[in-house]
Design a protein around this motif. Structure first.
Motif, PDB file in Angstrom:
ATOM      1  N   ASP B  14       0.828  -1.130  -0.086  1.00 11.68           N
ATOM      2  CA  ASP B  14       0.187  -0.055   0.030  1.00 11.68           C
ATOM      3  C   ASP B  14       0.724   1.295  -0.064  1.00 11.68           C
ATOM      4  O   ASP B  14       0.726   2.226  -0.876  1.00 11.68           O
ATOM      5  CB  ASP B  14      -0.959   0.003   1.431  1.00 11.68           C
ATOM      6  CG  ASP B  14      -2.006  -1.123   1.012  1.00 11.68           C
ATOM      7  OD1 ASP B  14      -2.176  -1.731   0.206  1.00 11.68           O
ATOM      8  OD2 ASP B  14      -3.058  -1.075   2.156  1.00 11.68           O
ATOM      9  N   GLY B  28      -2.129   0.527 -13.473  1.00 14.58           N
ATOM     10  CA  GLY B  28      -1.597  -0.532 -12.804  1.00 14.58           C
ATOM     11  C   GLY B  28      -0.117  -1.179 -13.297  1.00 14.58           C
ATOM     12  O   GLY B  28       0.736  -1.292 -12.409  1.00 14.58           O
ATOM     13  N   TYR B  51      -3.658  -5.246  -7.712  1.00 15.46           N
ATOM     14  CA  TYR B  51      -4.847  -5.028  -8.113  1.00 15.46           C
ATOM     15  C   TYR B  51      -5.772  -5.043  -6.903  1.00 15.46           C
ATOM     16  O   TYR B  51      -6.415  -4.098  -6.672  1.00 15.46           O
ATOM     17  CB  TYR B  51      -5.623  -5.725  -9.313  1.00 15.46           C
ATOM     18  CG  TYR B  51      -4.777  -5.358 -10.513  1.00 15.46           C
ATOM     19  CD1 TYR B  51      -5.206  -4.160 -11.151  1.00 15.46           C
ATOM     20  CD2 TYR B  51      -3.638  -5.845 -10.817  1.00 15.46           C
ATOM     21  CE1 TYR B  51      -4.304  -3.638 -12.263  1.00 15.46           C
ATOM     22  CE2 TYR B  51      -2.955  -5.286 -11.891  1.00 15.46           C
ATOM     23  CZ  TYR B  51      -3.462  -4.399 -12.673  1.00 15.46           C
ATOM     24  OH  TYR B  51      -2.596  -3.786 -13.643  1.00 15.46           O
ATOM     25  N   PRO B  52      -5.639  -6.141  -6.156  1.00 10.54           N
ATOM     26  CA  PRO B  52      -6.410  -5.850  -4.608  1.00 10.54           C
ATOM     27  C   PRO B  52      -6.126  -4.649  -3.898  1.00 10.54           C
ATOM     28  O   PRO B  52      -7.000  -4.049  -3.306  1.00 10.54           O
ATOM     29  CB  PRO B  52      -6.069  -7.318  -3.942  1.00 10.54           C
ATOM     30  CG  PRO B  52      -6.028  -8.138  -4.996  1.00 10.54           C
ATOM     31  CD  PRO B  52      -5.238  -7.413  -6.012  1.00 10.54           C
ATOM     32  N   LEU B  54      -4.723  -1.838  -4.978  1.00 11.25           N
ATOM     33  CA  LEU B  54      -5.438  -0.465  -5.705  1.00 11.25           C
ATOM     34  C   LEU B  54      -6.904  -0.324  -5.239  1.00 11.25           C
ATOM     35  O   LEU B  54      -7.390   0.795  -4.797  1.00 11.25           O
ATOM     36  CB  LEU B  54      -5.124  -0.742  -7.022  1.00 11.25           C
ATOM     37  CG  LEU B  54      -3.958  -0.442  -7.774  1.00 11.25           C
ATOM     38  CD1 LEU B  54      -3.702  -0.743  -9.159  1.00 11.25           C
ATOM     39  CD2 LEU B  54      -3.573   1.061  -7.467  1.00 11.25           C
ATOM     40  N   TYR B  55      -7.603  -1.829  -5.575  1.00  8.88           N
ATOM     41  CA  TYR B  55      -8.910  -1.493  -5.217  1.00  8.88           C
ATOM     42  C   TYR B  55      -9.235  -1.173  -3.674  1.00  8.88           C
ATOM     43  O   TYR B  55     -10.145  -0.479  -3.178  1.00  8.88           O
ATOM     44  CB  TYR B  55      -9.770  -2.875  -5.301  1.00  8.88           C
ATOM     45  CG  TYR B  55     -11.157  -2.893  -5.316  1.00  8.88           C
ATOM     46  CD1 TYR B  55     -11.815  -2.556  -6.582  1.00  8.88           C
ATOM     47  CD2 TYR B  55     -11.943  -2.696  -4.129  1.00  8.88           C
ATOM     48  CE1 TYR B  55     -13.142  -2.531  -6.668  1.00  8.88           C
ATOM     49  CE2 TYR B  55     -13.350  -2.408  -4.121  1.00  8.88           C
ATOM     50  CZ  TYR B  55     -13.930  -2.385  -5.396  1.00  8.88           C
ATOM     51  OH  TYR B  55     -15.237  -2.018  -5.068  1.00  8.88           O
ATOM     52  N   ARG B  56      -8.241  -1.642  -2.603  1.00 15.89           N
ATOM     53  CA  ARG B  56      -8.474  -1.339  -1.314  1.00 15.89           C
ATOM     54  C   ARG B  56      -8.157   0.222  -0.975  1.00 15.89           C
ATOM     55  O   ARG B  56      -8.843   0.786  -0.171  1.00 15.89           O
ATOM     56  CB  ARG B  56      -7.358  -2.360  -0.670  1.00 15.89           C
ATOM     57  CG  ARG B  56      -7.458  -2.102   1.046  1.00 15.89           C
ATOM     58  CD  ARG B  56      -6.413  -3.076   1.535  1.00 15.89           C
ATOM     59  NE  ARG B  56      -5.280  -3.218   1.213  1.00 15.89           N
ATOM     60  CZ  ARG B  56      -4.543  -4.351   0.627  1.00 15.89           C
ATOM     61  NH1 ARG B  56      -5.281  -5.402   0.394  1.00 15.89           N
ATOM     62  NH2 ARG B  56      -3.247  -4.040   0.255  1.00 15.89           N
ATOM     63  N   GLU B  58      -8.696   2.446  -3.221  1.00 19.75           N
ATOM     64  CA  GLU B  58      -9.647   3.179  -4.007  1.00 19.75           C
ATOM     65  C   GLU B  58     -10.661   3.406  -2.945  1.00 19.75           C
ATOM     66  O   GLU B  58     -11.241   4.422  -2.806  1.00 19.75           O
ATOM     67  CB  GLU B  58      -9.844   2.808  -5.115  1.00 19.75           C
ATOM     68  CG  GLU B  58     -11.016   3.427  -5.850  1.00 19.75           C
ATOM     69  CD  GLU B  58     -11.252   3.240  -7.513  1.00 19.75           C
ATOM     70  OE1 GLU B  58     -11.268   1.858  -7.608  1.00 19.75           O
ATOM     71  OE2 GLU B  58     -11.555   3.837  -8.260  1.00 19.75           O
ATOM     72  N   TYR B  79      -4.944   5.546 -12.230  1.00 17.42           N
ATOM     73  CA  TYR B  79      -5.144   5.767 -10.875  1.00 17.42           C
ATOM     74  C   TYR B  79      -4.254   7.377 -10.401  1.00 17.42           C
ATOM     75  O   TYR B  79      -3.304   7.376 -10.924  1.00 17.42           O
ATOM     76  CB  TYR B  79      -4.585   4.924  -9.814  1.00 17.42           C
ATOM     77  CG  TYR B  79      -5.284   3.603  -9.971  1.00 17.42           C
ATOM     78  CD1 TYR B  79      -6.550   3.261  -9.323  1.00 17.42           C
ATOM     79  CD2 TYR B  79      -5.177   2.680 -11.114  1.00 17.42           C
ATOM     80  CE1 TYR B  79      -7.286   2.216  -9.323  1.00 17.42           C
ATOM     81  CE2 TYR B  79      -5.693   1.451 -11.107  1.00 17.42           C
ATOM     82  CZ  TYR B  79      -6.818   1.157 -10.346  1.00 17.42           C
ATOM     83  OH  TYR B  79      -7.579  -0.064 -10.465  1.00 17.42           O
TER      84      TYR B  79
END
Lengths: 502, 111
Positions: B14, B28, B51-52, B54-56, B58, B79
């Motif tokens: 992160d 990404g 990707y998880p 990035l989603y987290r 976001e 992003y």
């Protein structure tokens, strides 16, 4: 805020699951295409380029599953976190009350990276009367629980010294709190460097532990400030091995990281903070910037929401619960806290005070000047007696200086000695007929035959040091020295003389 | 004790993603390239783990993703760091430094 941020995403995920899945697939496809192009540019054949791209990606389905997990569990996570926070908030106030009433007395705080050794090793090892009342107070930062790397340490967070100082000034649950931190420094001896470990301690650590010095003094009052006097206390083994056990080392200097530290005391032979661990060679005052735990910040502590403190009692049943929410200060501490009740606290502080006053007994009584020195000239005398039911000691000084052709000049002053609210330090105020008011820190040697009053001057003012040394049952020598503002350690004798009991 | 590596990676990732995005908005793949300029062994993760993360990020409001066109005229999800992400980055950086300093101290103290 966070609720608002994730809600649309979640709604979108639920309502448009298909679209989101397609978006995710598209994003990953773009990623793989770029990676394959890169591999082709490196000269791989297309099959190998694709294979390597997939290897580097580490599993497309796993990545998708990871994203889905994030998506589907967020509302649950959030709800659980909110519920936890609500529960904590509810518990906070009552628990805080329990701790404030239920803890007593002596406390020793430790600020450092002690992590898991605390409960098992440290508490049992500290040879203080207050061992049973020892608790660790850790800072907790619940927000860290959502940071996977930090999550494992959210409820035992290391603090830095400015925060400790801030908390110490405001806490009232413990009679005293102290802090220690590990560190290392380069010792220079005859131009040869040597890396060794040392410990940074807050001023009252040894006093609260009830440690008596083998030599010199163990208190470091007023020295835990940036730019404070650089003094050090050495371990017994170090004293023996490096300095041949000579008593003349008090006041001599050592070079730690190219800075001179004056040796002011030696720890007793059996001293150990952590059981089984040999004491560090050098103990230096915490809070003096260079050796600080985290040296990148000064001034007021940074506050973050939802922070609290966790108290880990030595005897868990004593406090019932480990958690103590409440104030917002980031904290890792050890504290000698009470098993129960304020009467204990009072008793402890009284016994502490009694011990402290005992050390001053040799000063008690009426003293008159002798010889021709200025101290006793012209029939000066002073008395040193307890006052206000023994809560302070007062020195009343009366000196007359003969003057030609007129009445002698009379000087009168008071020195009021009191126990600092930290319970471990003796302080004094000097005031006289010329309206000087000077604060002093008082220290008494282990043998209780030397008392030293060192002034705490405002910036730019000289430091005074007044020293009484017992010479037999009814005589003392008195020395007044001063040090210039820019060299607060370089004392020069102003007057020296002796006094006796009449 | 849970093996450090598995606990360590997610939070570290992160932080690295936020750091990578602090320079410029990025898709990404671009983020993975930037992060992997670090020694590969230092972060034993597949690019897919990004990707998880990035989603987290976001969902936490730290980054915002929007589809747009690359210089080669391809569609990619870019992003960018939000103001909250900027704050989180400086906070996390401080916490990280403080944490590693503390770990260093333990290692020194106990070593």
């Amino acid at each position: 805020m966070r609720f608002l941020a994730w809600l649309p995403l979640w709604l979108r995920a639920v309502l448009r699951r298909g679209a989101v899945e397609r978006e995710m697939a598209r994003e990953i496809r773009f990623h793989l295409d770029r990676e394959i192009e890169l591999n082709l540019a490196w000269g791989m054949d297309p099959t190998e380029a694709r294979r390597q791209a997939l290897v580097a990606f580490g599993g497309v389905e796993r990545a998708k599953e990871g994203v889905r997990d994030q998506r589907h569990t967020i509302w649950l996570e959030q709800a659980i976190a909110d519920a936890r926070f609500a529960l904590r908030s509810l518990r906070r106030r009552p628990l805080f009350a329990i701790v404030a009433v239920g803890t007593s007395a002596l406390a020793i705080g430790a600020t450092t990276a002690i992590f898991t050794i605390v409960d098992n090793v440290l508490f049992r090892a500290i040879p203080t009367a207050g061992t049973g009342r020892l608790v660790a107070v850790w800072e907790t930062i619940p927000a860290w629980r959502s940071q996977p790397f930090l999550a494992s340490s959210w409820d035992h967070v290391v603090m830095d010294y400015p925060d400790f100082r801030h908390w110490r000034a405001r806490q009232s649950a413990f009679v005293a709190v102290c802090a220690i931190a590990g560190g290392s420094a380069t010792l220079w001896t005859d131009g040869r460097p040597e890396q060794l470990s040392l410990t940074c301690v807050s001023p009252s650590l040894f006093a609260v532990l009830g440690t008596a010095p083998a030599l010199g003094r163990l208190s470091l009052p007023g020295e835990d400030v940036v730019g404070g006097p650089q003094v050090t206390i050495i371990g017994y083994d170090t004293w023996q091995s490096r300095f041949g056990g000579r008593s003349s080392i008090i006041g001599t200097g050592v070079l730690l990281d190219s800075v001179r530290y004056d040796i002011v005391g030696v720890l007793p032979k059996d001293f150990a903070i952590v059981r089984g661990q040999r004491p560090r060679p050098f103990y230096v005052p915490a809070g003096q910037s260079r050796l600080e735990l985290v040296a990148d910040r000064r001034g007021a502590p940074r506050r973050r929401p939802h922070q609290g403190r966790r108290i880990v009692p030595k005897a868990r049943r004593a406090l019932g619960s480990q958690r103590c929410g409440g104030n917002m200060y980031r904290m890792l501490q050890l504290a000698v806290a009470g098993t129960l009740a304020l009467p204990l606290a009072t008793a402890a502080s009284q016994s502490q005070a009694k011990t402290t006053w005992d050390a001053l007994q040799f000063l008690r009584g009426r003293w008159v000047g002798e010889g021709t020195s200025e101290v006793g000239a012209g029939g000066g005398y002073f008395t040193f007696e307890p006052d206000l039911n023994g809560t302070v000691w007062v020195r009343r000084n009366h000196a007359e200086y003969p003057a030609a052709n007129r009445a002698p000049i009379v000087h009168e002053d008071l020195m009021i000695v009191y126990v600092d609210p930290d319970g471990a330090t003796l302080r004094a105020f000097y005031t006289d007929t010329e309206r000087h008011v000077i604060p002093y820190v008082v220290s008494v040697s282990a043998g209780r035959d030397t008392a030293s009053f060192v002034s705490e001057p405002p910036p730019g003012q000289p430091t005074y040091r007044l020293t009484y040394v017992r010479r037999g049952a009814d005589r003392m020598s008195v020395t007044l020295e001063t040090a210039p503002a820019d060299h607060p350690q370089q004392f020069k004798v102003v007057v020296q003389g002796s006094v006796r009991k009449p | 004790l849970v093996p450090l590596k598995s606990r360590q990676i997610q939070g570290t990732l992160d932080l690295l993603v936020l750091k990578a995005l602090s320079l410029a908005p990025m898709h990404g793949w671009g983020i993975s390239q930037r992060i992997q300029q670090l020694p590969r062994d230092a972060l034993q993760i597949g690019q897919g783990s990004l990707y998880p993360a990035l989603y987290r990020l976001e969902r936490s409001g730290y980054v915002k993703g929007d589809w747009s066109t690359t210089e080669n005229n391809r569609e990619a999800k870019y992003y960018r760091l939000t103001a909250a992400g900027q704050r989180a980055l400086s906070q996390e950086t401080r916490d990280w430094r403080r944490f590693t300093a503390a770990v260093d101290l333990v290692l020194i103290a106990e070593g």
